[in-house]
Write a protein that holds these residues in place. Structure first.
Motif, PDB file in Angstrom:
ATOM      1  N   HIS A   1      18.572 -48.134  27.760  1.00  0.00           N
ATOM      2  CA  HIS A   1      17.027 -47.812  27.697  1.00  0.00           C
ATOM      3  C   HIS A   1      16.384 -49.110  28.125  1.00  0.00           C
ATOM      4  O   HIS A   1      15.388 -49.143  28.791  1.00  0.00           O
ATOM      5  CB  HIS A   1      16.588 -47.143  26.451  1.00  0.00           C
ATOM      6  N   GLN A   2      16.965 -50.195  27.266  1.00  0.00           N
ATOM      7  CA  GLN A   2      16.215 -51.543  27.757  1.00  0.00           C
ATOM      8  C   GLN A   2      16.560 -51.907  29.063  1.00  0.00           C
ATOM      9  O   GLN A   2      15.588 -52.669  29.466  1.00  0.00           O
ATOM     10  CB  GLN A   2      17.219 -52.429  26.553  1.00  0.00           C
ATOM     11  N   PHE A   3      17.591 -51.607  29.595  1.00  0.00           N
ATOM     12  CA  PHE A   3      17.907 -52.159  30.948  1.00  0.00           C
ATOM     13  C   PHE A   3      17.140 -51.198  31.968  1.00  0.00           C
ATOM     14  O   PHE A   3      16.230 -51.707  32.844  1.00  0.00           O
ATOM     15  CB  PHE A   3      19.294 -51.812  31.486  1.00  0.00           C
ATOM     16  N   LEU A   4      16.727 -50.247  31.670  1.00  0.00           N
ATOM     17  CA  LEU A   4      15.949 -49.556  32.449  1.00  0.00           C
ATOM     18  C   LEU A   4      14.343 -49.917  32.342  1.00  0.00           C
ATOM     19  O   LEU A   4      13.579 -49.733  33.536  1.00  0.00           O
ATOM     20  CB  LEU A   4      16.072 -47.641  32.219  1.00  0.00           C
ATOM     21  N   THR A   5      14.065 -49.975  31.171  1.00  0.00           N
ATOM     22  CA  THR A   5      12.585 -50.784  31.065  1.00  0.00           C
ATOM     23  C   THR A   5      12.422 -51.942  31.790  1.00  0.00           C
ATOM     24  O   THR A   5      11.509 -52.164  32.463  1.00  0.00           O
ATOM     25  CB  THR A   5      12.420 -50.804  29.583  1.00  0.00           C
ATOM     26  N   VAL A   6      13.507 -52.835  31.910  1.00  0.00           N
ATOM     27  CA  VAL A   6      13.255 -54.116  32.474  1.00  0.00           C
ATOM     28  C   VAL A   6      12.793 -53.795  33.831  1.00  0.00           C
ATOM     29  O   VAL A   6      12.302 -54.590  34.708  1.00  0.00           O
ATOM     30  CB  VAL A   6      14.291 -55.174  32.220  1.00  0.00           C
ATOM     31  N   TRP A   7      14.040 -53.082  34.494  1.00  0.00           N
ATOM     32  CA  TRP A   7      13.824 -52.873  35.885  1.00  0.00           C
ATOM     33  C   TRP A   7      13.167 -51.734  36.377  1.00  0.00           C
ATOM     34  O   TRP A   7      12.646 -51.723  37.781  1.00  0.00           O
ATOM     35  CB  TRP A   7      15.428 -52.621  36.444  1.00  0.00           C
ATOM     36  N   HIS A   8      12.560 -50.810  35.727  1.00  0.00           N
ATOM     37  CA  HIS A   8      11.770 -49.743  36.080  1.00  0.00           C
ATOM     38  C   HIS A   8      10.551 -49.648  35.348  1.00  0.00           C
ATOM     39  O   HIS A   8       9.665 -48.711  35.552  1.00  0.00           O
ATOM     40  CB  HIS A   8      12.662 -48.277  36.211  1.00  0.00           C
ATOM     41  N   GLY A   9      10.206 -50.521  34.551  1.00  0.00           N
ATOM     42  CA  GLY A   9       9.108 -50.586  33.829  1.00  0.00           C
ATOM     43  C   GLY A   9       9.068 -49.663  32.533  1.00  0.00           C
ATOM     44  O   GLY A   9      10.101 -49.037  32.152  1.00  0.00           O
ATOM     45  N   LYS A  10       8.139 -49.736  31.745  1.00  0.00           N
ATOM     46  CA  LYS A  10       8.171 -48.992  30.279  1.00  0.00           C
ATOM     47  C   LYS A  10       8.191 -47.476  30.567  1.00  0.00           C
ATOM     48  O   LYS A  10       7.400 -46.821  31.448  1.00  0.00           O
ATOM     49  CB  LYS A  10       6.909 -49.337  29.529  1.00  0.00           C
ATOM     50  N   SER A  11       8.918 -46.886  29.813  1.00  0.00           N
ATOM     51  CA  SER A  11       8.886 -45.438  29.872  1.00  0.00           C
ATOM     52  C   SER A  11       7.916 -44.927  28.948  1.00  0.00           C
ATOM     53  O   SER A  11       7.189 -45.535  28.218  1.00  0.00           O
ATOM     54  CB  SER A  11      10.445 -44.900  29.030  1.00  0.00           C
ATOM     55  N   ASN A  12       7.676 -43.585  29.067  1.00  0.00           N
ATOM     56  CA  ASN A  12       6.560 -42.685  28.048  1.00  0.00           C
ATOM     57  C   ASN A  12       7.612 -42.286  27.035  1.00  0.00           C
ATOM     58  O   ASN A  12       7.617 -41.240  26.812  1.00  0.00           O
ATOM     59  CB  ASN A  12       6.091 -41.840  28.918  1.00  0.00           C
TER      60      ASN A  12
END
Length: 213
Positions: free
Chosen positions: A10-21
Motif C-alpha cells: 500500500h505504501q509503495f503504491l501510494t508513493v508511485w501512484h498517488g494517495k488512495s481513497n
C-alpha cells in the motif's frame, strides 16, 4: 538487496501512484475463492481510480480462462500468460498461449509485488528508456538504487532485475538482438527507469553511449 517481504505494498503504491481513497467503502466484487493474495490485490487496487496494471491485464474472475489445468489470471499484449492451480493456489505459473507452463520461484504475494514494481518502472510520473546499454554502464545507472531480491520471471526474457530507491525504480534485463531469432544481445541490456520527479532522472544523460527516450 531488499527483501520483497519487507515492502509495504500500500505504501509503495501510494508513493508511485498517488494517495488512495482509503475512506471509500471497498466492496470486493471478486470471488472470495480467489487465492488470498490475488483477492487482497483486487481489493487494494479498488482504492485508486486509475488502473495500477497497464502494460498487462489483470483479469476479473468473469474473464478467467483455463489452460492445461491452470486458471489464467493475467495476460499481456503478446502471448504471455500467468496462471494458478486451484489445487495449489499459492503457486504462480508463467506460460505462453501456445506453450507450456513453468512454475515460478516466487509465491503469489511476492509475484504481485514484483508485478507492481515492474509496472511502476514503465508508468511512473517520469520515465526514461534505452533499449541497448553497454553492460559496463549498468553499475552507474543503478548506483542510486538497491536491488530487490525477487525470485525472478522468464518474461519478457530471463535475467530481468528490479532496483529501487525513494525516488527511482528500474527494470533491467538483457537487450534483444536486432534480427531473428531475437536472442539476447551479448554485452548489452535494456533499461527502463521510472522516477517521482524529473530531476531524479537527470544523471542518466551523463551515461555515455546511451540514447534515452
Amino acid at each position: 538487496m531488499i527483501d520483497p517481504s519487507s515492502i509495504n505494498l500500500h505504501q509503495f503504491l501510494t508513493v508511485w501512484h498517488g494517495k488512495s481513497n482509503q475512506r471509500a467503502v471497498i466492496e470486493a466484487e471478486v470471488s472470495s475463492e480467489l487465492p488470498p493474495p490475488l483477492l487482497a490485490w483486487h481489493t487494494l487496487a479498488k482504492q485508486w481510480s486509475k488502473p495500477l496494471v497497464r502494460n498487462k491485464k489483470l483479469l476479473t474472475p468473469e474473464e478467467f480462462t483455463t489452460k492445461g489445468g491452470k486458471i489464467v489470471f493475467m495476460t499481456e499484449p503478446g502471448d504471455a500468460i500467468w496462471g494458478f492451480d486451484p489445487e495449489s493456489p499459492e503457486v504462480v505459473y508463467e506460460g505462453r498461449i501456445h506453450g507450456d507452463w513453468v512454475r515460478l520461484a516466487e509465491g503469489f504475494t511476492e509475484f504481485l509485488i514484483h508485478n507492481a514494481m515492474n509496472e511502476a518502472a514503465y508508468n511512473a510520473p517520469y520515465t526514461k528508456s534505452c533499449e541497448s546499454v553497454q553492460n559496463e554502464h549498468i553499475a552507474r545507472i543503478v548506483e542510486p538504487m538497491t536491488e530487490i531480491a525477487f525470485g525472478g520471471w522468464h518474461w519478457p526474457r530471463p535475467g530481468h532485475r528490479i532496483f529501487m530507491s525513494e525516488s527511482l525504480i528500474a527494470d533491467i534485463g538483457p537487450a534483444m538482438e536486432d534480427e531473428e531469432p531475437w536472442g539476447d544481445k551479448p554485452g548489452f541490456s535494456e533499461v527502463q527507469v521510472g522516477a517521482i520527479t524529473p530531476s531524479a532522472l537527470h544523471y542518466l544523460s551523463n551515461i555515455p553511449g546511451t540514447d534515452w527516450y
